[in-house]
Scaffold this motif. Structure first.
Motif, mmCIF file in Angstrom:
data_model
loop_
_atom_site.group_PDB
_atom_site.id
_atom_site.type_symbol
_atom_site.label_atom_id
_atom_site.label_comp_id
_atom_site.label_asym_id
_atom_site.label_seq_id
_atom_site.Cartn_x
_atom_site.Cartn_y
_atom_site.Cartn_z
ATOM 1 N N SER A 151 -6.260 4.053 -0.333
ATOM 2 C CA SER A 151 -5.493 5.296 -0.186
ATOM 3 C C SER A 151 -5.650 5.845 1.230
ATOM 4 O O SER A 151 -6.678 5.657 1.893
ATOM 5 C CB SER A 151 -5.963 6.334 -1.202
ATOM 6 O OG SER A 151 -5.761 5.875 -2.512
ATOM 7 N N ARG A 152 -4.618 6.578 1.694
ATOM 8 C CA ARG A 152 -4.624 7.126 3.054
ATOM 9 C C ARG A 152 -4.257 8.605 3.008
ATOM 10 O O ARG A 152 -3.470 9.063 2.168
ATOM 11 C CB ARG A 152 -3.631 6.378 3.961
ATOM 12 C CG ARG A 152 -3.931 4.889 4.104
ATOM 13 C CD ARG A 152 -5.206 4.657 4.880
ATOM 14 N NE ARG A 152 -5.461 3.237 5.085
ATOM 15 C CZ ARG A 152 -6.259 2.506 4.328
ATOM 16 N NH1 ARG A 152 -6.845 3.061 3.260
ATOM 17 N NH2 ARG A 152 -6.451 1.236 4.592
ATOM 18 N N LEU A 153 -4.810 9.357 3.987
ATOM 19 C CA LEU A 153 -4.543 10.792 4.094
ATOM 20 C C LEU A 153 -4.297 11.101 5.565
ATOM 21 O O LEU A 153 -5.192 10.969 6.408
ATOM 22 C CB LEU A 153 -5.722 11.602 3.561
ATOM 23 C CG LEU A 153 -5.615 13.131 3.606
ATOM 24 C CD1 LEU A 153 -4.401 13.610 2.799
ATOM 25 C CD2 LEU A 153 -6.893 13.764 3.067
ATOM 26 N N ARG A 159 -4.989 8.722 10.353
ATOM 27 C CA ARG A 159 -5.125 8.738 8.894
ATOM 28 C C ARG A 159 -6.582 8.492 8.506
ATOM 29 O O ARG A 159 -7.295 7.712 9.143
ATOM 30 C CB ARG A 159 -4.241 7.670 8.244
ATOM 31 C CG ARG A 159 -2.750 7.867 8.498
ATOM 32 C CD ARG A 159 -1.907 6.965 7.603
ATOM 33 N NE ARG A 159 -2.253 5.560 7.764
ATOM 34 C CZ ARG A 159 -1.796 4.576 6.986
ATOM 35 N NH1 ARG A 159 -0.964 4.849 5.994
ATOM 36 N NH2 ARG A 159 -2.146 3.326 7.196
ATOM 37 N N MET A 160 -7.005 9.155 7.459
ATOM 38 C CA MET A 160 -8.298 8.875 6.840
ATOM 39 C C MET A 160 -8.074 7.919 5.672
ATOM 40 O O MET A 160 -6.961 7.824 5.134
ATOM 41 C CB MET A 160 -8.952 10.172 6.349
ATOM 42 C CG MET A 160 -9.349 11.114 7.476
ATOM 43 S SD MET A 160 -10.073 12.662 6.851
ATOM 44 C CE MET A 160 -8.582 13.562 6.410
ATOM 45 N N ALA A 161 -9.137 7.222 5.298
ATOM 46 C CA ALA A 161 -9.009 6.231 4.234
ATOM 47 C C ALA A 161 -10.059 6.457 3.164
ATOM 48 O O ALA A 161 -11.201 6.860 3.431
ATOM 49 C CB ALA A 161 -9.159 4.826 4.810
ATOM 50 N N SER A 162 -9.644 6.192 1.934
ATOM 51 C CA SER A 162 -10.547 6.123 0.789
ATOM 52 C C SER A 162 -10.105 4.904 -0.008
ATOM 53 O O SER A 162 -9.108 4.971 -0.750
ATOM 54 C CB SER A 162 -10.470 7.392 -0.057
ATOM 55 O OG SER A 162 -11.285 7.261 -1.222
ATOM 56 N N THR A 216 -13.177 10.360 -1.367
ATOM 57 C CA THR A 216 -13.733 10.842 -0.094
ATOM 58 C C THR A 216 -13.061 10.057 1.032
ATOM 59 O O THR A 216 -13.170 8.825 1.101
ATOM 60 C CB THR A 216 -15.262 10.627 -0.046
ATOM 61 O OG1 THR A 216 -15.869 11.378 -1.110
ATOM 62 C CG2 THR A 216 -15.823 11.101 1.292
ATOM 63 N N TYR A 217 -12.365 10.782 1.891
ATOM 64 C CA TYR A 217 -11.566 10.160 2.944
ATOM 65 C C TYR A 217 -12.277 10.318 4.296
ATOM 66 O O TYR A 217 -12.733 11.423 4.636
ATOM 67 C CB TYR A 217 -10.172 10.798 3.005
ATOM 68 C CG TYR A 217 -9.302 10.445 1.825
ATOM 69 C CD1 TYR A 217 -8.322 9.477 1.943
ATOM 70 C CD2 TYR A 217 -9.482 11.079 0.594
ATOM 71 C CE1 TYR A 217 -7.520 9.141 0.844
ATOM 72 C CE2 TYR A 217 -8.701 10.752 -0.496
ATOM 73 C CZ TYR A 217 -7.721 9.780 -0.369
ATOM 74 O OH TYR A 217 -6.937 9.435 -1.447
ATOM 75 N N THR A 218 -12.343 9.229 5.040
ATOM 76 C CA THR A 218 -13.031 9.256 6.340
ATOM 77 C C THR A 218 -12.243 8.476 7.385
ATOM 78 O O THR A 218 -11.409 7.614 7.057
ATOM 79 C CB THR A 218 -14.446 8.646 6.241
ATOM 80 O OG1 THR A 218 -14.336 7.277 5.828
ATOM 81 C CG2 THR A 218 -15.319 9.410 5.263
ATOM 82 N N ASP A 219 -12.536 8.786 8.630
ATOM 83 C CA ASP A 219 -11.968 8.060 9.781
ATOM 84 C C ASP A 219 -12.985 8.116 10.916
ATOM 85 O O ASP A 219 -13.929 8.931 10.879
ATOM 86 C CB ASP A 219 -10.633 8.702 10.204
ATOM 87 C CG ASP A 219 -9.874 7.852 11.220
ATOM 88 O OD1 ASP A 219 -10.165 6.650 11.331
ATOM 89 O OD2 ASP A 219 -8.995 8.414 11.910
#
Length: 311
Positions: free
Chosen positions: A246-248, A240-243, A300-303
């Protein structure tokens, strides 16, 4: 009796020869191939404690000749001596004055020899060793042997008479001494893993599948597998990516469309073939955002995923 007048008793001690050093620090194959040079020092020592050298019946003499192995200055793999690492030997710490095979590194006689041996430390031949960058070799232990041939004449150990004659043991002989030089070379890889960017989209359906490669340049003959960590926010078997909070959810898939992981052999990716050492090998993958989740909040979601190589 007159010839023995003025005898000076000295403890009879045999001349000794010793070698120290020669062990190079362990390095990876990339260091051997590309430098900087791997260096160390060593020495040959000849000593005769308690000797008397002022003889009338012969000039004390000591010579030391340095000889390389018949194959030249090369470290040979202990399992396959055709795999070699060239090196040089020097007489100074700056590695600028080289020794040639067959060099006469010690040539002393009479008073010159007297000062060294009677000081108790003997004569010492320092050797400074440096590998020559360039060879593409596999991991292993590489060794070579250097020799010094000590030749000595009229070194009196024991007693000396008033007329300067050796009443003890006037040593004359030739001794060959060996010094083993050794270097342990380990496997290594240079890894290139470009960032995965899905771009931007208002809805999940707008995010594309990203297809690219992880590139590796690994040690010659190295057989390896590559793993990818679960990332920093994994849950429910998905990356999962996080912002913020929030998670994606997304994942990275191998060529067979299974999730690329690091936990065991089944989830890891095998290297394309035994590595060549000087060429880049690539492992393809695809990254996709899962479509069976709710559209996340804007952001903006990152991991962060760690690439590891096991061999």
């Amino acid at each position: 009796m007159l010839a023995l007048a003025g005898l000076a008793p000295l403890g009879a001690q045999a001349c000794t020869m010793a070698e120290t050093g020669g062990l190079l620090p362990s390095v990876a194959t990339q260091r051997v191939a590309g430098g900087p040079t791997v260096t160390t020092s060593a020495s040959f020592n000849f000593n005769c404690a308690g000797v008397v050298l002022a003889l009338l019946n012969g000039t004390p003499t000591l010579k030391g000749q340095l000889q390389a192995n018949t194959t030249g200055l090369t470290l040979k793999n202990t399992l396959n001596n055709t795999l070699q690492i060239p090196y040089q030997i020097y007489s100074n710490t700056g590695y600028s004055t080289g020794y040639a095979s067959g060099a006469l590194v010690v040539d002393l006689n009479g008073a010159n020899l007297l000062g060294l041996l009677t000081a108790g430390s003997g004569t010492n031949v320092p050797i400074y060793i440096a590998t020559t960058p360039g060879p593409n070799i596999p991991a292993g232990v590489y060794t070579d042997t250097l020799q010094v041939t000590w030749t000595y004449f009229n070194i009196c150990e024991g007693l000396i008479g008033a007329l300067g004659l050796c009443v003890g043991v006037a040593n004359t002989g030739t001794t060959v001494r060996n010094l083993t030089i050794s270097l342990t070379v380990s496997n290594d890889c240079t890894i290139t893993a470009p960032p995965v960017s899905f771009g931007s989209a208002p809805l999940l359906a707008g995010f594309p599948t990203v297809s690219q490669n992880i590139s590796l340049q690994c040690s010659r003959n190295m057989v390896y597998t590559v793993g990818l960590s679960p990332g920093s926010y994994a849950s429910g078997g998905r990356r999962r990516m996080a912002s913020g909070t929030s998670r994606l959810a997304y994942d990275i898939f191998k060529a067979d469309n299974t999730v690329w992981g690091s936990a065991d052999t089944a989830t890891r990716a095998a290297g394309p073939a035994p590595a060549t050492g000087n060429s880049v090998q690539t492992i393809p993958y695809s990254a996709r955002i899962y479509q069976d989740q709710a559209n996340p909040a804007p952001g903006t979601y990152t991991d962060n995923v760690v690439v590891d190589v096991s061999f």
